[in-house]
Design a protein around this motif. Structure first.
Motif, PDB file in Angstrom:
ATOM      1  N   VAL A  72      -3.740  23.755  -6.669  1.00 20.93           N
ATOM      2  CA  VAL A  72      -4.401  23.088  -7.590  1.00 20.93           C
ATOM      3  C   VAL A  72      -5.499  22.456  -6.878  1.00 20.93           C
ATOM      4  O   VAL A  72      -6.620  22.398  -7.268  1.00 20.93           O
ATOM      5  CB  VAL A  72      -3.585  22.088  -8.338  1.00 20.93           C
ATOM      6  N   ALA A  73      -5.344  21.696  -5.680  1.00 26.87           N
ATOM      7  CA  ALA A  73      -6.229  20.988  -5.069  1.00 26.87           C
ATOM      8  C   ALA A  73      -7.345  21.570  -4.472  1.00 26.87           C
ATOM      9  O   ALA A  73      -8.432  21.215  -4.627  1.00 26.87           O
ATOM     10  CB  ALA A  73      -5.385  20.059  -4.065  1.00 26.87           C
ATOM     11  N   PHE A  74      -6.932  22.754  -3.775  1.00 27.42           N
ATOM     12  CA  PHE A  74      -8.081  23.339  -3.222  1.00 27.42           C
ATOM     13  C   PHE A  74      -8.425  24.732  -3.472  1.00 27.42           C
ATOM     14  O   PHE A  74      -9.376  25.274  -2.893  1.00 27.42           O
ATOM     15  CB  PHE A  74      -7.518  23.620  -1.579  1.00 27.42           C
ATOM     16  N   VAL A  75      -7.920  25.074  -4.724  1.00 28.70           N
ATOM     17  CA  VAL A  75      -8.500  26.524  -5.239  1.00 28.70           C
ATOM     18  C   VAL A  75      -8.787  26.294  -6.566  1.00 28.70           C
ATOM     19  O   VAL A  75      -9.970  26.692  -7.145  1.00 28.70           O
ATOM     20  CB  VAL A  75      -7.144  27.703  -5.019  1.00 28.70           C
ATOM     21  N   VAL A  76      -7.755  25.989  -7.490  1.00 31.04           N
ATOM     22  CA  VAL A  76      -8.133  25.975  -8.782  1.00 31.04           C
ATOM     23  C   VAL A  76      -8.965  24.873  -9.503  1.00 31.04           C
ATOM     24  O   VAL A  76     -10.063  25.298 -10.108  1.00 31.04           O
ATOM     25  CB  VAL A  76      -6.546  25.660  -9.826  1.00 31.04           C
ATOM     26  N   HIS A  77      -8.776  23.471  -9.062  1.00 32.35           N
ATOM     27  CA  HIS A  77      -9.633  22.663  -9.507  1.00 32.35           C
ATOM     28  C   HIS A  77     -11.122  22.763  -9.013  1.00 32.35           C
ATOM     29  O   HIS A  77     -11.859  22.486  -9.840  1.00 32.35           O
ATOM     30  CB  HIS A  77      -9.190  21.215  -9.404  1.00 32.35           C
ATOM     31  N   PRO A  78     -11.344  22.837  -7.734  1.00 32.74           N
ATOM     32  CA  PRO A  78     -12.747  23.228  -7.367  1.00 32.74           C
ATOM     33  C   PRO A  78     -13.298  24.361  -8.043  1.00 32.74           C
ATOM     34  O   PRO A  78     -14.772  24.047  -8.502  1.00 32.74           O
ATOM     35  CB  PRO A  78     -12.635  23.483  -5.931  1.00 32.74           C
ATOM     36  N   MET A  79     -12.548  25.392  -8.375  1.00 30.90           N
ATOM     37  CA  MET A  79     -13.400  26.428  -9.229  1.00 30.90           C
ATOM     38  C   MET A  79     -13.664  25.998 -10.703  1.00 30.90           C
ATOM     39  O   MET A  79     -14.643  26.424 -11.168  1.00 30.90           O
ATOM     40  CB  MET A  79     -12.350  27.851  -9.275  1.00 30.90           C
ATOM     41  N   THR A  80     -12.842  25.407 -11.325  1.00 22.63           N
ATOM     42  CA  THR A  80     -12.917  24.847 -12.570  1.00 22.63           C
ATOM     43  C   THR A  80     -14.149  23.800 -12.603  1.00 22.63           C
ATOM     44  O   THR A  80     -14.931  23.988 -13.665  1.00 22.63           O
ATOM     45  CB  THR A  80     -11.502  24.102 -13.354  1.00 22.63           C
ATOM     46  N   LEU A  81     -14.333  23.002 -11.633  1.00 25.91           N
ATOM     47  CA  LEU A  81     -15.418  22.033 -11.752  1.00 25.91           C
ATOM     48  C   LEU A  81     -16.895  22.966 -11.509  1.00 25.91           C
ATOM     49  O   LEU A  81     -17.828  22.318 -11.946  1.00 25.91           O
ATOM     50  CB  LEU A  81     -15.558  21.054 -10.659  1.00 25.91           C
ATOM     51  N   ARG A  82     -16.804  24.106 -11.198  1.00 26.68           N
ATOM     52  CA  ARG A  82     -18.166  24.857 -10.940  1.00 26.68           C
ATOM     53  C   ARG A  82     -18.221  25.773 -12.051  1.00 26.68           C
ATOM     54  O   ARG A  82     -19.445  26.242 -12.526  1.00 26.68           O
ATOM     55  CB  ARG A  82     -17.937  25.986  -9.696  1.00 26.68           C
TER      56      ARG A  82
END
Length: 150
Positions: free
Chosen positions: A23-33
């Motif tokens: 969640v911290a390093f894959v999922v949420h960074p992708m969703t913020l973009r």
């Protein structure tokens, strides 16, 4: 019995930590973009899904680690698992006090109905989550050390 408990505890805590790392390093960074509508939908869905599952996972991890600590009491391994219990407790308190309120709000946001500072709120959640991840990774390492020392 203690071997099964030790392996189960390491597995449950380790999987929880793995999910939180993803969640911290894959999922949420992708969703913020993503564009606003897609980002809001992804984070809202994630907040709802994870909001239902993670409380059980965190509490289960804490209970398993506490039981392992009791079984290891009087051994050097108990110190490691006791500190892990304390760290998991900090992670749970931090979740309830700091992360869940943001999560609950974001679970209701849509492209048509969201606050102007939604990205800043999501980024605050992410920063707090990074701190929680460090705490639970430390707990996982200590659970693993305690299980290996038993």
């Amino acid at each position: 019995m203690s071997v099964v408990l030790a392996v189960s505890t390491v597995t449950v805590v380790g999987l929880m930590v793995g999910v939180e790392l993803a969640v911290a390093f894959v999922v949420h960074p992708m969703t913020l973009r993503l564009p606003t509508a897609a980002s809001l939908a992804a984070r809202a869905d994630g907040a709802r899904v994870m909001g239902r599952a993670m409380p059980f996972w965190y509490i289960g991890s804490l209970v398993l680690t506490a039981v392992l600590t009791v079984l290891l009491w009087g051994t050097p391994a108990a110190t490691a698992t006791l500190v892990a219990v304390l760290l998991l407790t900090v992670g749970i308190v931090m979740s309830v006090v700091l992360l869940v309120p943001i999560n609950d709000r974001s679970a209701t946001w849509t492209a048509d109905d969201h606050p102007a500072d939604w990205r800043q709120q999501q980024q605050r959640w992410d920063r707090l989550h990074y701190v929680r991840v460090v705490i639970i990774v430390a707990a996982f390492v200590l659970v693993t050390v305690g299980a290996a020392m038993r």
